[in-house]
Design an enzyme around this catalytic site. Sequence first.
Site, mmCIF file in Angstrom:
data_model
loop_
_atom_site.group_PDB
_atom_site.id
_atom_site.type_symbol
_atom_site.label_atom_id
_atom_site.label_comp_id
_atom_site.label_asym_id
_atom_site.label_seq_id
_atom_site.Cartn_x
_atom_site.Cartn_y
_atom_site.Cartn_z
ATOM 1 N N THR A 1 0.845 -1.202 0.000
ATOM 2 C CA THR A 1 0.000 0.000 0.000
ATOM 3 C C THR A 1 0.878 1.250 0.000
ATOM 4 O OG1 THR A 1 -1.709 -1.171 1.213
ATOM 5 C CG2 THR A 1 -1.776 1.225 1.334
ATOM 6 N N GLU B 1 -0.489 -5.285 6.072
ATOM 7 C CA GLU B 1 0.838 -5.404 5.447
ATOM 8 C C GLU B 1 1.667 -6.454 6.188
ATOM 9 O OE1 GLU B 1 1.254 -0.845 3.742
ATOM 10 O OE2 GLU B 1 2.050 -1.274 5.717
HETATM 11 C C1 5RP Z 1 1.387 2.156 4.175
HETATM 12 C C2 5RP Z 1 2.855 1.961 4.194
HETATM 13 C C3 5RP Z 1 3.653 2.475 3.040
HETATM 14 O O1 5RP Z 1 4.430 1.453 2.541
HETATM 15 C C4 5RP Z 1 4.522 3.594 3.506
HETATM 16 O O2 5RP Z 1 3.744 4.579 4.157
HETATM 17 C C5 5RP Z 1 5.292 4.232 2.344
HETATM 18 O O3 5RP Z 1 4.412 4.933 1.528
HETATM 19 P P1 5RP Z 1 4.889 5.645 0.195
HETATM 20 O O4 5RP Z 1 5.297 4.571 -0.758
HETATM 21 O O5 5RP Z 1 3.656 6.418 -0.254
HETATM 22 O O6 5RP Z 1 6.024 6.572 0.536
HETATM 23 O O7 5RP Z 1 3.424 1.406 5.095
HETATM 24 O O8 5RP Z 1 0.790 1.750 5.371
#
Ligand code: 5RP
Length: 225
Positions: A32, A107
């Site tokens: 995500t 996740e």
């Molecule tokens: C979501 C997550 C994402 O992997 C993390 O926030 C990184 O996000 P992005 O790829 O938008 O920088 O843990 O819960």
Amino acid sequence: MNQDDMKRAAAKAALKKILPQLDEKSVVGVGTGSTANYFIEELATVRDLFDGAVASSEESARRLKEAGVPVYDLNGTGTLEFYVDGADEANGNLHLIKGGGAALTREKIVAASSRRFICIIDHSKRVDVLGDFPLPVEVIPMARSYVAREIVKLGGDPVFREGVTTDNGNIILDVHNLRILDPVTLEEALNHLTGVVTNGLFARRPADLLIVGTPQGVEEITAPA
Ligand code: 5RP
């Protein structure tokens, strides 16, 4: 190269990595966030070369379906070969902070159910010591104040993430001012607090491979033996 270009480059490299091992029965675990979204775009380009995906959030499931990728319930797939996801911070041991997008629990479940966890980040996420990024903790709503008080005893500074309900119907406390020198111990201590569903430290089950988009190109990092 801007940050988005670096995220996209890491996502492309992850697809290249797993592609030789995909076949018509393969189900890929998909994370995500914005970096995972680039991976979804990449996966859609090889749609005919694998079966489908398990998503770590309702949002990623929606994006996958929109891209024509069937989304399966993890309970029906067995162990997945690959899970590909981003992170908010990653150290040299491939321990991560995740959950900036509030999807940490699902996740962690998909990561736990996968043989290989490939983490894709841009270089701004690579740190020596975890903790500058506030550590997300998913909490059962009625335990919010209790858990916050216990986190203060552990040395953290919890802040309620206003207006956010996770896909599991819970709330998020973001823990500030941590310098996480022993990620495994802190992950376990937080998980032992009654009312905590899970926390965003991925140290007991770290990534297996970190793919980092940098201005000079893509770098691959594996955990020290
Ligand atoms: C979501 C997550 C994402 O992997 C993390 O926030 C990184 O996000 P992005 O790829 O938008 O920088 O843990 O819960």
